[in-house]
Every structure is written in C-alpha cells, then in structure tokens.
Design a protein around this motif. Structure first.
Motif: not given
Length: 285
Positions: A135-158
């Motif tokens: 999603y960060r890459a898509l934001s850069i490529a389009t020049g706009t902030y493309i939000r990630r819609r999180k319907e389910v909480s993702p697993p914790h990333v350490s």
C-alpha cells in the motif's frame, strides 16, 4: 565477521523475492540498516519535493537537486563534540547515509549521474508488514495516500529494528489531506511498476536477466482492466481496482515490499546453532 553456510542460505532466501536472484540494491539497502524508516506522508512529501525541482517531468534529478531537496531525515545529527580538540570528530552516519543512497540508486552511466527518484522511493516503501509495504508503494506510484482498509486486525508485527522508528499513522495529519484520495485513478503502467520495480536495467544485463523481466502478471493486469470496463486500458479508479479478487490476492501474498532485518536473521541462526549444537563450516567475509 564470520557467517555460517546456514546464515548465508537464510539471508539469500530472505532477499530473493519473486526470483531466483538477489536484487543487489535491496541487499545493500538492507545491510545499511539502521536508517530512519519514513512514514507514507514523509515519502509523499519527498516525492512531491523532487517533482517540484524536476521541471521537465523527466522523473530524474541530479545530485545537485537531490542534495537541495533532501530526504525525510537530515544529514546533521546531534553529535557530541570531543572536548579535546586533538581528538577526531564523531562520525556523522546520517550524512553518509544520504550520500550512499544517491550512489546506490543513481545511474552513473549518465553525465552527470541521474537519480530515478520514484524508483528509489519504492524501495523505501518496504515495511516489516509486507501488505502495508504494498500500500505504501501504491501511494508512491500514484502520488496519493492510498489507505489500507483493515476490516480485520492484522497479526502483530514485531519491530526488532532497535535504532529505527516507524511512526504510527493512525492519526490523520494535516498534510495527509493533500494526498489522501478515494477518487484517484491508476494506469496499468503504474500498476506494473509497483510490482516490477526491481526489474533489471540495461546496465544489469547478465545471463539470467531475462528471468527478471516483468511479464508474469502483465496478461492478468490487461485482462483485469478489460473486465473493469477499460478496454482501451485507460486508468481506472483505485478503489475499484483494489476490490478485484486477483489484485487482493496479489497484494496479500506479494513479498517484494517486506523490509527484512539482517540482525534478526543472524541472531536467530546463532540461537539455533547454540541450541542444536550443530557445527557448520564458517565463511569469512
């Protein structure tokens, strides 16, 4: 530094993404950790700052403009100066990182060297959470902030990067309003660039280079655009594209924007070796 064969195998596996080859820029960028990890807003600010000085819209800047624009962190650190004037000055790591990043990503075949700033920023889109990285890459490529819609909480990333800070982006910043959009459009060329940004250049030709060239997803992308009503392959709304099952599956499984941590790999291998008592042939580097 001493590495075992197992260490090297684990490193290679981590750095090989969608290919049997290692992207040497990805490797050097990973080896250069820690460096300040940018937020999406910082990446977009940097992108638009580069575009502001790139009046011709070429997508490239020279080192002069690169230094003029700067990155999301400063080259000057709060370094403690030695009291004894005969002692050497402390090493300014951040200043050298900024210089290193230009050398790493610039095309030295051109005179003067030219930096493809969008390509560079796509590398920095990497995130410990691979999906977030896409999603960060898509934001850069389009020049706009493309939000990630999180319907389910993702697993914790350490986050084990002790010296790196990833800013939380749950709160809306004022600058975010300039870039956040639900009505943006994305071209097929932009989509291809997001998922093939590590492709080979003319200067990277070798006997395996044909294996790296984009093409595996291009037919699928073309079919998707046609299915969504863009038979002439014109840009389509991002929100519609992201709902397509193939794109959702691709985003959830793509590992090209996962930020690896060499320290964790090596520490894990050391623990495994000490636990299992296995003896490996050491490799000196």
């Amino acid at each position: 530094m001493r590495l075992t064969v197992s260490d090297l195998q684990n490193l290679a596996t981590t750095l090989m993404v969608n290919s049997e080859l290692i992207d040497w820029r990805r490797f050097l960028l990973t080896a250069a950790q820690p460096w300040p990890v940018p937020s999406v807003i910082q990446l977009l600010n940097t992108l638009h700052s580069f575009k502001a000085v790139d009046e011709a819209g070429s997508g490239f800047v020279t080192q002069e403009y690169y230094n003029q624009v700067g990155l999301w962190f400063k080259g000057s650190e709060d370094l403690k100066m030695p009291e004894n004037p005969t002692e050497p000055l402390p090493f300014n790591r951040q200043e050298h990182l900024i210089m290193f990043f230009f050398i790493l990503f610039a095309d030295a075949r051109k005179d003067p060297s030219q930096l493809d700033y969008t390509k560079m920023l796509l590398y920095f889109a990497s995130h410990p959470d691979a999906v977030e990285g896409v999603y960060r890459a898509l934001s850069i490529a389009t020049g706009t902030y493309i939000r990630r819609r999180k319907e389910v909480s993702p697993p914790h990333v350490s986050l084990s990067h002790n010296d790196m800070l990833i800013k939380e982006e749950s709160l809306v910043e004022k600058e975010e309003i300039l870039y956040c959009t639900d009505g943006g459009r994305i071209s097929m060329a932009t989509l291809q660039r997001v998922f093939h940004h590590e492709g080979s250049k003319a200067g990277d030709n070798h006997r395996f280079s044909s294996q790296q060239k984009a093409g595996s997803n291009n037919k699928h992308f073309r079919k998707i655009y046609e299915e969504l009503g863009s038979e002439d392959l014109k840009p389509i709304p991002v929100t519609i594209l992201l709902k397509h099952p193939f794109i959702q599956d691709l985003i959830n499984n793509y590992q090209g924007y996962k930020l690896p941590d060499i320290k964790v790999i090596l520490q894990r291998d050391e623990q495994t070796q000490s636990t299992d008592g296995e003896i490996y042939k050491d490799v000196k580097i």
